[in-house]
Design a protein around this motif. Structure first.
Motif, PDB file in Angstrom:
ATOM      1  N   GLY A  70       0.783  -1.231   0.000  1.00  0.00           N
ATOM      2  CA  GLY A  70       0.000   0.000   0.000  1.00  0.00           C
ATOM      3  C   GLY A  70       0.812   1.276   0.000  1.00  0.00           C
ATOM      4  O   GLY A  70       0.240   2.362   0.063  1.00  0.00           O
ATOM      5  N   ARG A  71       2.128   1.150  -0.081  1.00  0.00           N
ATOM      6  CA  ARG A  71       2.957   2.358  -0.147  1.00  0.00           C
ATOM      7  C   ARG A  71       2.899   2.950  -1.546  1.00  0.00           C
ATOM      8  O   ARG A  71       2.619   2.247  -2.517  1.00  0.00           O
ATOM      9  N   LYS A  72       3.214   4.236  -1.623  1.00  0.00           N
ATOM     10  CA  LYS A  72       3.157   4.925  -2.904  1.00  0.00           C
ATOM     11  C   LYS A  72       4.442   5.697  -3.154  1.00  0.00           C
ATOM     12  O   LYS A  72       5.070   6.213  -2.228  1.00  0.00           O
ATOM     13  N   ASP A  73       4.811   5.746  -4.416  1.00  0.00           N
ATOM     14  CA  ASP A  73       5.908   6.574  -4.908  1.00  0.00           C
ATOM     15  C   ASP A  73       7.193   6.311  -4.122  1.00  0.00           C
ATOM     16  O   ASP A  73       7.530   5.157  -3.870  1.00  0.00           O
ATOM     17  N   LEU A  74       7.900   7.363  -3.711  1.00  0.00           N
ATOM     18  CA  LEU A  74       9.223   7.178  -3.116  1.00  0.00           C
ATOM     19  C   LEU A  74       9.183   6.550  -1.726  1.00  0.00           C
ATOM     20  O   LEU A  74      10.223   6.118  -1.220  1.00  0.00           O
ATOM     21  N   THR A  75       8.005   6.472  -1.100  1.00  0.00           N
ATOM     22  CA  THR A  75       7.935   5.776   0.195  1.00  0.00           C
ATOM     23  C   THR A  75       8.194   4.282   0.029  1.00  0.00           C
ATOM     24  O   THR A  75       8.445   3.588   1.017  1.00  0.00           O
ATOM     25  N   SER A  76       8.137   3.789  -1.217  1.00  0.00           N
ATOM     26  CA  SER A  76       8.431   2.373  -1.474  1.00  0.00           C
ATOM     27  C   SER A  76       9.922   2.094  -1.541  1.00  0.00           C
ATOM     28  O   SER A  76      10.336   0.930  -1.454  1.00  0.00           O
ATOM     29  N   HIS A  77      10.728   3.130  -1.690  1.00  0.00           N
ATOM     30  CA  HIS A  77      12.166   2.920  -1.891  1.00  0.00           C
ATOM     31  C   HIS A  77      12.800   2.248  -0.669  1.00  0.00           C
ATOM     32  O   HIS A  77      12.643   2.708   0.468  1.00  0.00           O
TER      33      HIS A  77
ATOM     34  N   PHE B  86      13.787  -0.588  -5.341  1.00  0.00           N
ATOM     35  CA  PHE B  86      14.641   0.570  -5.618  1.00  0.00           C
ATOM     36  C   PHE B  86      13.844   1.472  -6.557  1.00  0.00           C
ATOM     37  O   PHE B  86      13.447   1.048  -7.646  1.00  0.00           O
ATOM     38  N   VAL B  87      13.614   2.714  -6.144  1.00  0.00           N
ATOM     39  CA  VAL B  87      12.714   3.597  -6.880  1.00  0.00           C
ATOM     40  C   VAL B  87      13.364   4.958  -7.074  1.00  0.00           C
ATOM     41  O   VAL B  87      13.880   5.551  -6.121  1.00  0.00           O
ATOM     42  N   ILE B  88      13.343   5.450  -8.306  1.00  0.00           N
ATOM     43  CA  ILE B  88      13.737   6.823  -8.622  1.00  0.00           C
ATOM     44  C   ILE B  88      12.584   7.467  -9.376  1.00  0.00           C
ATOM     45  O   ILE B  88      12.085   6.909 -10.358  1.00  0.00           O
TER      46      ILE B  88
ATOM     47  N   PHE C   7      13.809  11.050 -14.914  1.00  0.00           N
ATOM     48  CA  PHE C   7      14.447   9.822 -14.460  1.00  0.00           C
ATOM     49  C   PHE C   7      13.417   8.997 -13.694  1.00  0.00           C
ATOM     50  O   PHE C   7      13.233   9.162 -12.489  1.00  0.00           O
ATOM     51  N   GLY C   8      12.731   8.115 -14.406  1.00  0.00           N
ATOM     52  CA  GLY C   8      11.794   7.182 -13.795  1.00  0.00           C
ATOM     53  C   GLY C   8      12.362   5.782 -13.879  1.00  0.00           C
ATOM     54  O   GLY C   8      12.605   5.266 -14.975  1.00  0.00           O
TER      55      GLY C   8
END
Length: 336
Positions: free
Chosen positions: A228-235, A272-274, A281-282
């Motif tokens: 349930g995490r989103k965007d950079l909180t998943s990194h 690993f998320v950018i 840079f996606g």
């Protein structure tokens, strides 16, 4: 004996990777996000690539030219030819679209490449490729790869099996990816750039493995994961699956999801998320080495399996979870 085992493994890769997938409800994609494509598929094949086309437009292309060394998918597209991946962006020309690469093997860098020569410190070679095409426009590809220092014997071999499903009526398709890595006569250390909190740690440390670099024309990025995490909180956070999606100028949306098999090493892997709008840079990856390196003992095998789902529209969490459940129940990993 070793040669015989590799032949048996290669035959296995060609023959046993079969697609399995759940049915999809219409409500899986957000309403209005995709238009059903008109389908007219055909193959395009050469000594160094295999591509599926729809009315002459590329849907996907797997590149395995021995002169390049590293196999990769680019472009990865929707069924109408809309590209989702970026090959060799100026900021990181060693990003190949959709590809797999270790960062350090026994201390040598196999990821980054010299901008002048295009070569990494460590060398990846494609030794053999076998392609099996099906009438429904699915395909099985098996590759043998070797990893070694320059002008030195092989220290690690890989048998890679890739199954690509036929696109469904909406243009959704799956890539099931298996890598079987076997160490040579000595242990092999698989490593990455250190992460914060470690000696010489970097904020961008931790990456290695299966990776996606998103096309520069995609905006409105959204990443969601299995927790349930989103965007950079998943990194850096463990997740069974991640889905990266975005939009195009025409108002359409699409995405790519990666599912980590439950029998993989260190499952569920950290993501690993950018998500940087400039240059843009996606990028995302299930980073099996994120928290620490891994030593593969001499003559032993490490098997990693992933499913990559290419989909029009944005998928909801229940559809993505159903996909992971189906993938997790398929093809149990065994010491074959």
């Amino acid at each position: 004996m070793a040669t015989a085992k590799r032949v048996v493994a290669f035959v296995w890769l060609v023959s046993v990777l079969l697609p399995s997938a759940p049915g999809w409800a219409n409500e899986a994609a957000e309403s209005g996000s995709a238009t059903r494509p008109t389908l007219g598929y055909d193959w395009r094949q050469s000594d160094g690539s295999l591509a599926l086309l729809n009315h002459g437009r590329l849907v996907w292309q797997l590149n395995f030219d021995k002169k390049e060394g590293k196999p990769y998918f680019h472009p990865v597209c929707l069924a109408d030819g809309t590209e989702l991946t970026w090959h060799r962006p100026p900021d990181h020309p060693w990003h190949y679209g959709l590809w797999f690469c270790w960062k350090y093997i026994n201390g040598l860098n196999y990821w980054e490449e010299d901008r002048q020569t295009g070569l990494s410190q460590g060398r990846t070679e494609i030794d053999h490729t076998a392609v099996k095409l099906h009438d429904d426009y699915s395909a099985d590809i098996a590759l043998n790869l070797s990893y070694h220092p320059p002008d030195a014997p092989t220290i690690l071999v890989e048998e890679r099996g890739i199954n690509i499903s036929a696109p469904d009526s909406d243009g959704l398709y799956r890539i099931d990816w298996t890598g079987r890595f076997t160490a040579g006569a000595a242990d092999v250390l698989l490593d990455r750039t250190p992460i914060p909190g470690e000696k010489d740690g970097q904020s961008w440390g931790g990456y290695a493995g299966l990776s996606v670099r998103f096309a520069k024309d995609i905006s409105g990025w959204r990443l969601v994961d299995s927790e349930g995490r989103k965007d950079l909180t998943s990194h850096g956070q463990n997740a069974r699956w991640m889905d990266f999606s975005g939009g195009f100028a025409q108002g359409r949306t699409a995405g790519i999801a990666i599912f980590d098999h439950p029998e993989n090493l260190r499952h569920p892997a950290p993501g690993f998320v950018i998500m940087d709008p400039k240059p843009p840079f996606g990028y995302f990856s299930p980073a099996v080495l994120f928290n620490k390196p891994y030593t593969l003992p001499a003559a032993e095998t490490l098997t990693l399996r992933y499913r990559i789902l290419i989909h029009p529209g944005r998928l909801n969490a229940s559809a993505l979870e159903q996909e992971w459940q189906s993938f997790g129940a398929s093809h149990p990993l065994a010491d074959l």
